[in-house]
Design an enzyme around this catalytic site. Structure first.
Site, PDB file in Angstrom:
ATOM      1  N   HIS A   1       0.866  -1.178   0.000  1.00 14.23           N
ATOM      2  CA  HIS A   1       0.000   0.000   0.000  1.00 14.23           C
ATOM      3  C   HIS A   1       0.902   1.228   0.000  1.00 14.23           C
ATOM      4  CE1 HIS A   1      -3.640  -2.268   0.629  1.00 14.23           C
ATOM      5  NE2 HIS A   1      -3.187  -2.799   1.756  1.00 14.23           N
TER       6      HIS A   1
ATOM      7  N   TYR B   1      -4.304   4.067   7.436  1.00 15.71           N
ATOM      8  CA  TYR B   1      -4.527   2.725   6.891  1.00 15.71           C
ATOM      9  C   TYR B   1      -3.215   2.087   6.455  1.00 15.71           C
ATOM     10  CZ  TYR B   1      -6.278  -0.996   3.871  1.00 15.71           C
ATOM     11  OH  TYR B   1      -6.530  -2.218   3.301  1.00 15.71           O
TER      12      TYR B   1
ATOM     13  N   ARG C   1      32.492  25.588  51.757  1.00 19.93           N
ATOM     14  CA  ARG C   1      33.120  24.291  52.040  1.00 19.93           C
ATOM     15  C   ARG C   1      32.976  23.864  53.495  1.00 19.93           C
ATOM     16  NH1 ARG C   1      36.043  22.832  47.505  1.00 19.93           N
ATOM     17  NH2 ARG C   1      36.446  24.547  46.047  1.00 19.93           N
TER      18      ARG C   1
END
EC number: 2.7.7.-
Length: 361
Positions: free
Chosen positions: A59, A103, A225
């Protein structure tokens, strides 16, 4: 006008069916691409299927830039690359390109070339309804796939309601923010001040049912820190807001236990959601840039992390005369802690990780 009995189809979209065709879909695509036609080809999609007896058929959907008047019924014949066999298709004009495309691709063994061309007839006609398209979009699994379906099958909504569609699909396909995995355990922090530990135990040491309606937040100030960020983030599931506030559902969750507000300037927070976040307020809204307001569940405390100094220190900011009323409110809703030493033993994994993760604290 064509002569009576002569072949003539004039259409932008052609639907071809080759009932018995042993040619591969790749070979078919190559031959159709190379057809000499006065109208530009825009899109080709091919599906290979098997009959019940095992014989293959093809198709095909072909879309042209404009209407093409085909008067040669042998134009789309395919030729076997290994022998002189010709494969002749049934040729139809496709009224609804979306229906034909659906389809053609129903069995999944497909190949395509070009960009599918959307037309108004695709959105209106055939078997496709608004509900069908909406259901297909919802079942697609991702925002991107859903938008592609809507663009193709509901182009009017895609064009004129794009913003609403985008926002709605963001929410529908929203993924929960990834959970942060701590690089080391809470037990690495052995130098946590008593007042900090008492605050943590008073909240995390209780079940959700035993916690207060609006728990107290904590503001921790200290040099870089010291381990502030890593300690704050290892306590449990949380939102991490660094540098600015972002309540986008992709990064902010209503299903966590607390917020970590890291390196957010006090001047900025004052203009945004100081009381909502530090006061653990419930059910409030925040406006996302370029988006609809976000509903915040709230009811969870915040850990605010900052450095000392002008522009960073929350204590210094609140000590200013113009912030006297805000200071009085904050003292009732948050604990202030100043740390002068690392929260972990020097040389531990926490110390090493902090150097990588916390450059500004």
């Amino acid at each position: 006008m064509p002569r009576k009995g002569s072949f003539s189809i004039k259409a932008k979209n052609y639907f071809l069916t080759y009932p018995q065709c042993s040619i591969s879909k790749e070979e078919a695509l190559s031959q159709l691409q190379n057809l000499t036609i006065p109208v530009n080809k825009k899109f080709i999609k091919i599906c290979r299927e098997l009959h019940e007896n095992g014989e293959p058929h093809l198709h095909v959907l072909i879309q042209f830039e404009g209407k093409y008047n085909c008067t040669n019924n042998r134009l789309f014949d395919l030729v076997s690359p290994t022998r002189s066999t010709h494969f002749h298709p049934n040729i139809q004009g496709a009224k609804s390109s979306s229906d034909v495309k659906s389809y053609v691709e129903k069995d999944g063994d497909t190949i395509e070339w070009g960009l599918f061309q959307i037309d108004g007839r695709s959105a209106r006609g055939g078997q496709q309804t608004v509900n069908d398209a909406a259901a297909e979009a919802l079942n697609s699994g991702t925002k991107e796939a859903a938008m592609k379906i809507i663009k193709e099958k509901l182009p009017e909504k895609f064009l004129f309601q794009y913003h609403n569609l985008s926002c709605n699909l963001d929410r529908i396909f929203m993924k929960a923010p990834e959970t942060w995995a701590p690089p080391f355990p809470l037990s690495s922090f052995t130098n946590v001040p008593d007042e900090m530990q008492e605050w943590a135990d008073g909240y995390f040491g209780k079940s959700s049912a035993a916690r207060p309606e609006r728990p107290i937040s904590i503001i921790i100030e200290g040099d870089s820190r010291r381990g502030k960020t890593m300690w704050a983030r290892v306590l449990g599931p949380h939102n991490y807001l660094s540098g600015h506030l972002d309540f986008n559902p992709r990064v902010y969750s209503n299903e966590v236990e607390y917020n970590v507000i890291d390196d957010v300037a006090p001047q900025y927070l004052k203009l945004k959601h100081w009381k909502e976040l530090l006061g653990a307020q419930r059910d409030w809204q925040s406006n996302c840039k370029y988006g609809k307001p976000v509903q915040i569940k709230g009811g969870i405390p915040s850990i605010v992390l900052c450095n000392p100094g002008e522009g960073s220190s929350y204590k210094a900011f609140l000590d200013k005369d113009e912030n006297a009323s805000l200071k009085n409110w904050t003292l009732k809703n948050a604990v202030f802690i100043t740390i002068t030493a690392p929260l972990y033993q020097e040389g531990t994994q926490a110390s090493k990780e902090e150097g990588n993760q916390e450059e500004t604290h």
